[in-house]
Write a protein that holds these residues in place. Sequence first.
Motif, PDB file in Angstrom:
ATOM      1  N   PHE B  65      -6.881   6.431  -2.254  1.00 46.62           N
ATOM      2  CA  PHE B  65      -7.168   5.295  -1.503  1.00 46.62           C
ATOM      3  C   PHE B  65      -6.126   4.094  -2.593  1.00 46.62           C
ATOM      4  O   PHE B  65      -6.348   4.020  -3.592  1.00 46.62           O
ATOM      5  CB  PHE B  65      -8.763   4.731  -1.272  1.00 46.62           C
ATOM      6  CG  PHE B  65      -8.916   5.689  -0.103  1.00 46.62           C
ATOM      7  CD1 PHE B  65      -9.107   6.964  -0.838  1.00 46.62           C
ATOM      8  CD2 PHE B  65      -9.876   5.659   0.951  1.00 46.62           C
ATOM      9  CE1 PHE B  65      -9.525   8.108   0.187  1.00 46.62           C
ATOM     10  CE2 PHE B  65     -10.589   6.700   2.000  1.00 46.62           C
ATOM     11  CZ  PHE B  65     -10.462   8.199   1.246  1.00 46.62           C
ATOM     12  N   SER B  66      -6.042   3.264  -1.639  1.00 44.14           N
ATOM     13  CA  SER B  66      -6.128   1.763  -2.372  1.00 44.14           C
ATOM     14  C   SER B  66      -6.169   0.522  -0.958  1.00 44.14           C
ATOM     15  O   SER B  66      -5.912   0.545   0.360  1.00 44.14           O
ATOM     16  CB  SER B  66      -4.495   1.360  -2.145  1.00 44.14           C
ATOM     17  OG  SER B  66      -3.762   2.420  -1.671  1.00 44.14           O
ATOM     18  N   ALA B  67      -6.135  -0.867  -1.836  1.00 45.80           N
ATOM     19  CA  ALA B  67      -5.975  -1.767  -0.382  1.00 45.80           C
ATOM     20  C   ALA B  67      -5.311  -2.860  -1.412  1.00 45.80           C
ATOM     21  O   ALA B  67      -5.634  -3.277  -2.230  1.00 45.80           O
ATOM     22  CB  ALA B  67      -8.009  -1.735  -0.528  1.00 45.80           C
ATOM     23  N   LYS B  71      -0.242 -12.657   0.247  1.00 47.91           N
ATOM     24  CA  LYS B  71      -0.552 -14.273   0.687  1.00 47.91           C
ATOM     25  C   LYS B  71      -1.152 -14.324   1.828  1.00 47.91           C
ATOM     26  O   LYS B  71      -1.582 -15.494   2.800  1.00 47.91           O
ATOM     27  CB  LYS B  71       0.503 -14.954  -0.158  1.00 47.91           C
ATOM     28  CG  LYS B  71       0.207 -16.654  -0.880  1.00 47.91           C
ATOM     29  CD  LYS B  71       0.592 -16.626  -1.531  1.00 47.91           C
ATOM     30  CE  LYS B  71       0.925 -18.401  -1.167  1.00 47.91           C
ATOM     31  NZ  LYS B  71       1.775 -18.720  -2.187  1.00 47.91           N
ATOM     32  N   GLU B  72       0.357 -13.654   2.554  1.00 52.25           N
ATOM     33  CA  GLU B  72       0.233 -13.370   3.843  1.00 52.25           C
ATOM     34  C   GLU B  72      -0.092 -12.356   4.402  1.00 52.25           C
ATOM     35  O   GLU B  72       0.608 -11.502   4.297  1.00 52.25           O
ATOM     36  CB  GLU B  72       1.914 -14.572   4.262  1.00 52.25           C
ATOM     37  CG  GLU B  72       2.067 -16.087   3.199  1.00 52.25           C
ATOM     38  CD  GLU B  72       1.528 -16.559   4.485  1.00 52.25           C
ATOM     39  OE1 GLU B  72       1.848 -17.747   3.693  1.00 52.25           O
ATOM     40  OE2 GLU B  72       1.371 -16.514   5.556  1.00 52.25           O
ATOM     41  N   GLY B  73      -0.235 -12.404   6.039  1.00 50.56           N
ATOM     42  CA  GLY B  73      -0.694 -11.074   6.936  1.00 50.56           C
ATOM     43  C   GLY B  73      -1.832 -10.562   5.550  1.00 50.56           C
ATOM     44  O   GLY B  73      -2.691 -10.837   5.677  1.00 50.56           O
ATOM     45  N   PRO B  74      -2.737  -9.264   7.080  1.00 52.44           N
ATOM     46  CA  PRO B  74      -3.563  -8.523   6.944  1.00 52.44           C
ATOM     47  C   PRO B  74      -3.990  -8.198   5.995  1.00 52.44           C
ATOM     48  O   PRO B  74      -2.911  -8.080   5.253  1.00 52.44           O
ATOM     49  CB  PRO B  74      -4.032  -7.318   8.236  1.00 52.44           C
ATOM     50  CG  PRO B  74      -1.379  -7.297   8.133  1.00 52.44           C
ATOM     51  CD  PRO B  74      -1.098  -8.904   8.254  1.00 52.44           C
ATOM     52  N   SER B  75      -5.418  -7.550   5.246  1.00 51.31           N
ATOM     53  CA  SER B  75      -5.321  -6.567   4.541  1.00 51.31           C
ATOM     54  C   SER B  75      -5.155  -5.450   4.896  1.00 51.31           C
ATOM     55  O   SER B  75      -5.327  -5.212   6.370  1.00 51.31           O
ATOM     56  CB  SER B  75      -6.564  -6.490   4.212  1.00 51.31           C
ATOM     57  OG  SER B  75      -7.262  -6.041   3.454  1.00 51.31           O
ATOM     58  N   ILE B  76      -5.005  -4.637   4.183  1.00 50.34           N
ATOM     59  CA  ILE B  76      -3.907  -3.027   4.315  1.00 50.34           C
ATOM     60  C   ILE B  76      -5.076  -2.232   3.608  1.00 50.34           C
ATOM     61  O   ILE B  76      -5.288  -2.318   2.184  1.00 50.34           O
ATOM     62  CB  ILE B  76      -3.265  -2.752   4.190  1.00 50.34           C
ATOM     63  CG1 ILE B  76      -2.196  -4.292   4.707  1.00 50.34           C
ATOM     64  CG2 ILE B  76      -2.489  -1.402   4.547  1.00 50.34           C
ATOM     65  CD1 ILE B  76      -1.829  -3.740   6.150  1.00 50.34           C
ATOM     66  N   LEU B  77      -5.783  -1.324   4.439  1.00 46.63           N
ATOM     67  CA  LEU B  77      -6.295  -0.071   3.373  1.00 46.63           C
ATOM     68  C   LEU B  77      -5.010   0.944   3.156  1.00 46.63           C
ATOM     69  O   LEU B  77      -4.809   1.816   5.019  1.00 46.63           O
ATOM     70  CB  LEU B  77      -8.022   0.520   4.513  1.00 46.63           C
ATOM     71  CG  LEU B  77      -8.300   1.669   3.021  1.00 46.63           C
ATOM     72  CD1 LEU B  77      -9.549   0.776   1.638  1.00 46.63           C
ATOM     73  CD2 LEU B  77      -9.481   1.638   3.801  1.00 46.63           C
ATOM     74  N   ARG B  78      -5.377   1.839   2.068  1.00 47.09           N
ATOM     75  CA  ARG B  78      -3.890   2.772   2.341  1.00 47.09           C
ATOM     76  C   ARG B  78      -4.560   4.375   2.121  1.00 47.09           C
ATOM     77  O   ARG B  78      -5.889   3.922   0.740  1.00 47.09           O
ATOM     78  CB  ARG B  78      -2.757   2.677   2.028  1.00 47.09           C
ATOM     79  CG  ARG B  78      -1.884   2.948   1.721  1.00 47.09           C
ATOM     80  CD  ARG B  78      -0.469   2.236   0.970  1.00 47.09           C
ATOM     81  NE  ARG B  78       0.484   3.613   0.594  1.00 47.09           N
ATOM     82  CZ  ARG B  78       1.700   3.754  -0.333  1.00 47.09           C
ATOM     83  NH1 ARG B  78       0.706   2.263  -1.712  1.00 47.09           N
ATOM     84  NH2 ARG B  78       2.211   4.579  -0.097  1.00 47.09           N
ATOM     85  N   ILE B  79      -4.646   4.979   3.060  1.00 44.48           N
ATOM     86  CA  ILE B  79      -5.010   6.682   2.792  1.00 44.48           C
ATOM     87  C   ILE B  79      -3.793   7.179   2.588  1.00 44.48           C
ATOM     88  O   ILE B  79      -3.228   7.857   3.026  1.00 44.48           O
ATOM     89  CB  ILE B  79      -5.617   6.945   2.952  1.00 44.48           C
ATOM     90  CG1 ILE B  79      -7.491   6.044   3.506  1.00 44.48           C
ATOM     91  CG2 ILE B  79      -6.500   8.495   2.770  1.00 44.48           C
ATOM     92  CD1 ILE B  79      -8.386   6.396   5.010  1.00 44.48           C
ATOM     93  N   GLN B  80      -3.714   8.176   1.282  1.00 41.54           N
ATOM     94  CA  GLN B  80      -2.105   8.738   0.801  1.00 41.54           C
ATOM     95  C   GLN B  80      -3.007  10.507   1.364  1.00 41.54           C
ATOM     96  O   GLN B  80      -4.110  10.204   0.401  1.00 41.54           O
ATOM     97  CB  GLN B  80      -1.766   8.821  -0.569  1.00 41.54           C
ATOM     98  CG  GLN B  80      -1.228   6.908  -0.324  1.00 41.54           C
ATOM     99  CD  GLN B  80       0.147   6.643  -1.751  1.00 41.54           C
ATOM    100  OE1 GLN B  80      -0.609   6.880  -2.990  1.00 41.54           O
ATOM    101  NE2 GLN B  80       0.996   6.676  -2.213  1.00 41.54           N
ATOM    102  N   GLN B  81      -2.000  11.429   1.629  1.00 38.16           N
ATOM    103  CA  GLN B  81      -2.281  12.674   1.788  1.00 38.16           C
ATOM    104  C   GLN B  81      -3.405  12.650   2.227  1.00 38.16           C
ATOM    105  O   GLN B  81      -4.478  13.505   1.161  1.00 38.16           O
ATOM    106  CB  GLN B  81      -1.149  13.221   0.606  1.00 38.16           C
ATOM    107  CG  GLN B  81      -0.272  13.006  -0.308  1.00 38.16           C
ATOM    108  CD  GLN B  81      -0.293  13.392  -2.144  1.00 38.16           C
ATOM    109  OE1 GLN B  81      -1.452  13.210  -2.861  1.00 38.16           O
ATOM    110  NE2 GLN B  81       0.296  13.701  -1.868  1.00 38.16           N
ATOM    111  N   VAL B  82      -3.716  12.249   4.189  1.00 44.02           N
ATOM    112  CA  VAL B  82      -5.239  12.508   3.926  1.00 44.02           C
ATOM    113  C   VAL B  82      -5.490  13.394   3.999  1.00 44.02           C
ATOM    114  O   VAL B  82      -5.046  15.020   3.947  1.00 44.02           O
ATOM    115  CB  VAL B  82      -5.205  11.715   5.423  1.00 44.02           C
ATOM    116  CG1 VAL B  82      -5.304  10.504   5.027  1.00 44.02           C
ATOM    117  CG2 VAL B  82      -4.308  11.902   6.339  1.00 44.02           C
TER     118      VAL B  82
END
Lengths: 109, 116
Positions: B65-67, B71-82
């Motif tokens: 998991f990473s977030a 500076k520009e754009g949305p926040s992203i929550l990333r889940i690898q190898q779900v």
Amino acid sequence: DAKTTQPNSMESNEEEPVHLPCNHSTISGTDYIHWYRQLPSQGPEYVIHGLTSNVNNRMASLAIAEDRKSSTLILHRATLRDAAVYYCILTNSGYALNFGKGTSLLVTP
Amino acid sequence: NAGVMQNPRHLVRRRGQEARLRCSPMKGHSHVYWYRQLPEEGLKFMVYLQKENIIDESGMPKERFSAEFPKEGPSILRIQQVVRGDSAAYFCASSQLAGGSYNEQFFGPGTRLTVL
């Protein structure tokens, strides 16, 4: 953050007042009491918060016991749109909200 | 004033794939929070971010998991190898102020992730 205890469910008639209790006997001096509600398939919605004194806003009132070991959310006149799960949350960080199971409020016409 | 926006609303992934969840905070809000709601449970705090900074990630699993909140754009929550256990509703919230005595968080509608 300290633990809260709420009834699983409550039922109210439309246009009647509703008192939703919350016990938090291990609350610390820096814990704020927050109430949020969540309608089905939606994100939570802020209702009210307080520290020591009773609070009123356009949605509800929050009554906090003198020893702060319990609090009560008061909806003055329940409507069908108030049917939701209500969560009582303590936090001293001011931002990390951890929701328990809450109280599912059913409002009947 | 548009509320917190999240997309996609529903996301289906197979085990081992990556999931990217996006959150656009309310206008004027610079504080973003991510929460996870497992089936039949309440929301649990994962991470708190300000623009370009992670302030508190104490609720985020240490692996996969990473977030970010650039500076520009949305926040992203990333889940690898779900994995199947990642199936949940992921909610984003934003606020104008940070912590302190008043910190009303405005929540988005959530992204429902299903891992097959």
